[in-house]
Design an enzyme around this catalytic site. Structure first.
Site, mmCIF file in Angstrom:
data_model
loop_
_atom_site.group_PDB
_atom_site.id
_atom_site.type_symbol
_atom_site.label_atom_id
_atom_site.label_comp_id
_atom_site.label_asym_id
_atom_site.label_seq_id
_atom_site.Cartn_x
_atom_site.Cartn_y
_atom_site.Cartn_z
ATOM 1 N N TYR A 142 -25.762 44.047 -7.372
ATOM 2 C CA TYR A 142 -25.306 44.764 -8.570
ATOM 3 C C TYR A 142 -25.004 46.238 -8.271
ATOM 4 O O TYR A 142 -24.397 46.929 -9.074
ATOM 5 C CB TYR A 142 -26.349 44.679 -9.692
ATOM 6 C CG TYR A 142 -26.550 43.284 -10.253
ATOM 7 C CD1 TYR A 142 -25.641 42.268 -9.987
ATOM 8 C CD2 TYR A 142 -27.637 42.987 -11.056
ATOM 9 C CE1 TYR A 142 -25.820 40.995 -10.484
ATOM 10 C CE2 TYR A 142 -27.830 41.712 -11.565
ATOM 11 C CZ TYR A 142 -26.916 40.721 -11.278
ATOM 12 O OH TYR A 142 -27.099 39.465 -11.784
ATOM 13 N N LYS A 193 -31.750 33.337 0.127
ATOM 14 C CA LYS A 193 -30.872 32.310 0.693
ATOM 15 C C LYS A 193 -30.693 32.622 2.180
ATOM 16 O O LYS A 193 -29.579 32.909 2.648
ATOM 17 C CB LYS A 193 -29.507 32.316 -0.033
ATOM 18 C CG LYS A 193 -29.549 31.754 -1.433
ATOM 19 C CD LYS A 193 -29.544 30.243 -1.476
ATOM 20 C CE LYS A 193 -28.186 29.683 -1.162
ATOM 21 N NZ LYS A 193 -28.215 28.187 -1.134
ATOM 22 N N ASP A 226 -31.709 28.190 -4.556
ATOM 23 C CA ASP A 226 -31.231 26.993 -5.255
ATOM 24 C C ASP A 226 -32.362 25.987 -5.431
ATOM 25 O O ASP A 226 -32.525 25.374 -6.494
ATOM 26 C CB ASP A 226 -30.024 26.368 -4.528
ATOM 27 C CG ASP A 226 -30.235 26.217 -3.031
ATOM 28 O OD1 ASP A 226 -31.155 26.847 -2.484
ATOM 29 O OD2 ASP A 226 -29.469 25.458 -2.393
ATOM 30 N N ASP A 250 -32.479 37.772 -11.765
ATOM 31 C CA ASP A 250 -31.818 37.785 -13.073
ATOM 32 C C ASP A 250 -31.711 36.354 -13.597
ATOM 33 O O ASP A 250 -32.065 36.041 -14.739
ATOM 34 C CB ASP A 250 -30.418 38.396 -12.870
ATOM 35 C CG ASP A 250 -29.736 38.752 -14.172
ATOM 36 O OD1 ASP A 250 -30.336 38.519 -15.232
ATOM 37 O OD2 ASP A 250 -28.602 39.259 -14.126
ATOM 38 N N ASP A 254 -34.503 34.165 -16.390
ATOM 39 C CA ASP A 254 -34.012 33.589 -17.648
ATOM 40 C C ASP A 254 -34.296 32.098 -17.709
ATOM 41 O O ASP A 254 -34.637 31.558 -18.768
ATOM 42 C CB ASP A 254 -32.499 33.819 -17.793
ATOM 43 C CG ASP A 254 -32.198 35.113 -18.525
ATOM 44 O OD1 ASP A 254 -33.131 35.939 -18.653
ATOM 45 O OD2 ASP A 254 -31.056 35.321 -18.950
#
Ligand code: NAD
Length: 369
Positions: A142, A193, A226, A250, A254
């Site tokens: 970001y 990852k 994942d 992020d 959620d």
């Protein structure tokens, strides 16, 4: 710490209504436990724009720097949607996070027994769920450079964002996660990852190094993001603390939030670097927004904000007993069948924001004997 300097930013929409319930708890603590908070209040978001023409002023920021911890309601609403970008209520929030260098976002996902049916997963999968997601908040894709959208010589457009982490950024967030695990169940899952990203390889190596050097007693597992997403909805109770980067955090936080069912129940904390005394700048806030659709109606759920205050007691003021007392009061009131509209179930009693707040304080009084 002798004084407990608390700065309250109620903000917009339902912010002031839910914050008024925290004030009840503060008053109760002063009266019944002789715990005095040095409380100051300020404006942020639309409320600050209306008064000062800016979503967070330098003066308010100075007051915030003088405080030990900040409790925030929420900002924003349709009234301010058409303001220029720099004056929008959310800019106040971003400035707060940036100026205090809040690099660690703590998002607990906790399921109260009484609300187990509100989850989108089967009750047996989420009963007793208690996860803490630690998300890196100021680095990663970001913020990484280069970024932008460019037009290539052949006329095609290209969008670029860069995932980038340094050793120190990884170490400081992992340190927060291991420290938290010590106060919980001694387990950390570090998520990246590393199979496809170099920044993930570095993340994995640095987290492992820190673990071996400083936290060998904590169980550490590395997991691909994942797989973590899949495991969160398959068997979420395997997790205690999850530490991950800004982007994965992020998304995963959620996802974990929905395991608990309601936005009105979710607290959060954002922590900055520790000073020489080990004390961190910190902002505590509910995960939900300003809910303009229900503002001013005395129907908002104040529990996310009360639980954020409980996190503040625990992490900023080392007031473990009081934090537990407040959390147990929330549990008991829910067990007793009181519900605000957002978590209403058949056969339960629907109550207002005010009645919920009053009931929590009454329960604390009972528990404290
Ligand atoms: P929201 O979280 O404010 O509301 C989403 C839905 O959940 C609404 O139907 C609302 O009524 C309900 N809800 C939220 N909190 C509740 C509570 N405590 N009790 C009962 N119901 C609750 O999100 P939104 O509608 O997308 O955004 C509204 C405004 O809030 C926007 O201006 C947005 O920018 C802002 N916002 C602020 C923050 C923040 O301050 N941290 C976070 C998210 C959104």
């Amino acid at each position: 710490m002798t004084t407990k300097k608390l700065f309250i930013l109620a903000g917009d929409g339902i912010g002031p209504e839910v914050m008024a319930q925290v004030q009840r708890v503060i008053d109760w603590m002063a009266k019944k436990r002789h715990i005095a908070f040095d409380v100051a209040e300020g404006l942020i978001g639309g409320a600050s724009y209306d008064r000062f023409g800016h979503p967070l002023t330098d003066e308010t920021m100075q007051d915030i720097f003088a405080a030990d911890a900040v409790l925030l309601g929420a900002v924003g609403g349709p009234k301010w949607d058409s303001l220029p970008f720099e004056l929008k209520p959310e800019r106040g929030l971003l400035r707060l996070r940036k100026d205090l260098e809040l690099f660690a976002n703590l998002r607990p996902a906790f399921v109260f027994d009484a609300l187990v049916d509100a989850s989108s997963l089967k009750p047996e999968l989420v009963k007793g769920l208690d996860i803490m997601i630690v998300r890196e908040l100021t680095g990663g894709v970001y913020f990484g450079q280069p970024r932008g959208i460019e037009t290539l010589p052949n006329g095609e457009r290209r969008g670029v964002n860069t995932q980038v982490y340094t050793t120190s950024e990884i170490v400081r967030i992992a340190d927060v996660a291991f420290d938290l695990a010590k106060k919980r169940h001694n387990r950390v899952h570090s998520v990246e990852k590393a199979n496809v990203m170099e920044s993930g390889v570095l993340w994995r190596e640095e987290v492992q190094k820190l673990h071996d050097a400083k936290f060998p007693g904590i169980e550490l597992q590395h997991m691909y993001a994942d797989n973590c997403a899949m495991q969160l909805v398959r068997a979420p109770k395997q997790f205690d603390v999850i530490v991950t980067d800004n982007l994965f955090g992020d998304i995963l936080s959620d996802c974990a939030a929905m395991l608990t069912g309601s936005l009105g129940m979710l607290p959060s904390a954002s922590l900055g670097a520790a000073d020489a005394n080990g004390h961190r700048k910190a902002v505590y806030e509910p995960v939900h927004g300003s809910a303009p659709d229900i503002a001013g109606k005395d129907i908002a759920n104040p529990l996310a904000t009360l639980l954020s205050f409980a996190m503040m007691l625990r992490y900023s003021f080392d007031m473990m007993d009081e934090a537990e007392l407040l959390e147990r009061a929330v549990k008991n009131v829910l067990d007793g069948g009181l519900r605000t509209g957002d978590i209403m179930q058949t056969g339960k009693a629907k109550v207002s924001t005010t009645v919920m707040g009053e009931s929590i304080v009454r329960e604390m009084d009972k528990l404290a004997g």
